[in-house]
Scaffold this active site. Structure first.
Site, mmCIF file in Angstrom:
data_model
loop_
_atom_site.group_PDB
_atom_site.id
_atom_site.type_symbol
_atom_site.label_atom_id
_atom_site.label_comp_id
_atom_site.label_asym_id
_atom_site.label_seq_id
_atom_site.Cartn_x
_atom_site.Cartn_y
_atom_site.Cartn_z
ATOM 1 N N TRP A 17 25.403 44.791 23.556
ATOM 2 C CA TRP A 17 25.837 46.112 23.992
ATOM 3 C C TRP A 17 26.300 46.935 22.796
ATOM 4 O O TRP A 17 27.014 46.408 21.924
ATOM 5 C CB TRP A 17 26.975 45.983 25.000
ATOM 6 N N HIS A 47 29.795 38.963 27.094
ATOM 7 C CA HIS A 47 28.669 39.545 27.818
ATOM 8 C C HIS A 47 27.400 39.540 26.973
ATOM 9 O O HIS A 47 26.580 40.459 27.040
ATOM 10 C CB HIS A 47 29.020 40.964 28.284
ATOM 11 N N HIS A 51 24.430 35.980 31.121
ATOM 12 C CA HIS A 51 25.869 35.836 31.354
ATOM 13 C C HIS A 51 26.232 36.238 32.778
ATOM 14 O O HIS A 51 25.438 36.858 33.491
ATOM 15 C CB HIS A 51 26.660 36.707 30.368
ATOM 16 N N ASP A 53 29.356 38.125 35.175
ATOM 17 C CA ASP A 53 30.514 39.015 35.171
ATOM 18 C C ASP A 53 31.552 38.500 36.151
ATOM 19 O O ASP A 53 31.211 38.139 37.292
ATOM 20 C CB ASP A 53 30.121 40.428 35.618
ATOM 21 N N HIS A 57 36.126 42.239 34.785
ATOM 22 C CA HIS A 57 35.327 43.024 33.844
ATOM 23 C C HIS A 57 35.372 44.512 34.191
ATOM 24 O O HIS A 57 35.397 45.365 33.298
ATOM 25 C CB HIS A 57 33.890 42.505 33.855
ATOM 26 N N HIS A 158 28.137 47.476 40.260
ATOM 27 C CA HIS A 158 29.151 46.425 40.127
ATOM 28 C C HIS A 158 30.156 46.492 41.276
ATOM 29 O O HIS A 158 30.470 45.479 41.912
ATOM 30 C CB HIS A 158 29.895 46.564 38.800
ATOM 31 N N GLU A 170 23.490 38.314 34.901
ATOM 32 C CA GLU A 170 22.683 39.310 34.194
ATOM 33 C C GLU A 170 21.895 38.691 33.040
ATOM 34 O O GLU A 170 22.273 37.659 32.490
ATOM 35 C CB GLU A 170 23.593 40.434 33.673
#
Length: 211
Positions: A17, A47, A51, A53, A57, A158, A170
């Site tokens: 990210w 992340h 991974h 969540d 998060h 989410h 994800e």
């Protein structure tokens, strides 16, 4: 049937990210120097790569990794192909998912490339999450870095999944996986207080019973 690894390998050039911590592995102690062993060190975001969540998060009062039910990450799952759809809405799901399913893995139009971070991905809509809930889905996995569009700040997908207590997985790699029924194992690490965790996700095709 053999287990199939659908995880992104964690390498020093794996995409991450923007502005998040890149993954770095280094050998900090060598056998030549220590006389006995090699020892590595990793620095990473929770992340990175494939991974899960935890609700913490995206909700400061949400549960963390050790609060989650590990049984959700093990068991029967269905792989569906929604690559023709721009959003993962109820309408999209109704085309490929009509029977109850506890875990669903979604192939999108995004091609698997762990070294590339996409600018856009198809997100799960609120009505999409509502529809998954009507089928009893307890975990949803996507082959993208997020269940929301990359630029999203409100994280509608989410929160909609969280509303129905649907767990999130994800960055699974599904390009070579045919739609159908499988078994899934995607256990997070037992990281105290964590908002997420890398996983080693594997699936195995379910034997078809001929009665």
């Amino acid at each position: 049937m053999s287990w199939i690894d659908i995880s992104q390998p964690l390498t020093n050039d794996i995409a991450h990210w923007p502005e998040d911590q890149p993954f770095v592995y280094e050998t900090t102690i060598t056998k030549e120097n220590s006389g006995s062993v090699n020892i590595g060190r990793i620095t990473t975001s929770t992340h990175i790569g494939t991974h899960v969540d935890a609700p913490f998060h995206y909700d400061s009062s949400g549960r963390r990794i050790l609060d989650l039910d590990i049984n959700r990450y093990i068991g029967d799952c269905q792989v569906i192909d929604l690559s023709e759809f721009d959003t993962l809405s109820a309408e999209a799901f109704k085309n490929k998912l009509t029977k109850p399913a506890e875990r669903v893995l979604i192939k999108t139009s995004l091609r698997n490339n762990p070294k590339y971070f996409p600018e856009n991905v198809p997100g799960i809509t609120s009505d999409g999450a509502d529809y998954l809930n009507t089928l009893g889905v307890k975990l949803v996995g996507v082959d993208t870095p997020s269940v929301d569009d990359i630029s999203s700040k409100d994280l509608q997908g989410h929160h909609a999944l969280y509303h129905h207590d649907i767990y999130i997985l994800e960055n699974v790699m599904l390009d070579s996986i045919e739609p159908g029924n499988y078994e899934l194992i995607a256990l997070p690490l037992a990281i105290a207080e964590a908002d997420g965790s890398p996983v080693r996700a594997v699936i195995r095709r379910k034997e078809v019973s001929h009665g």
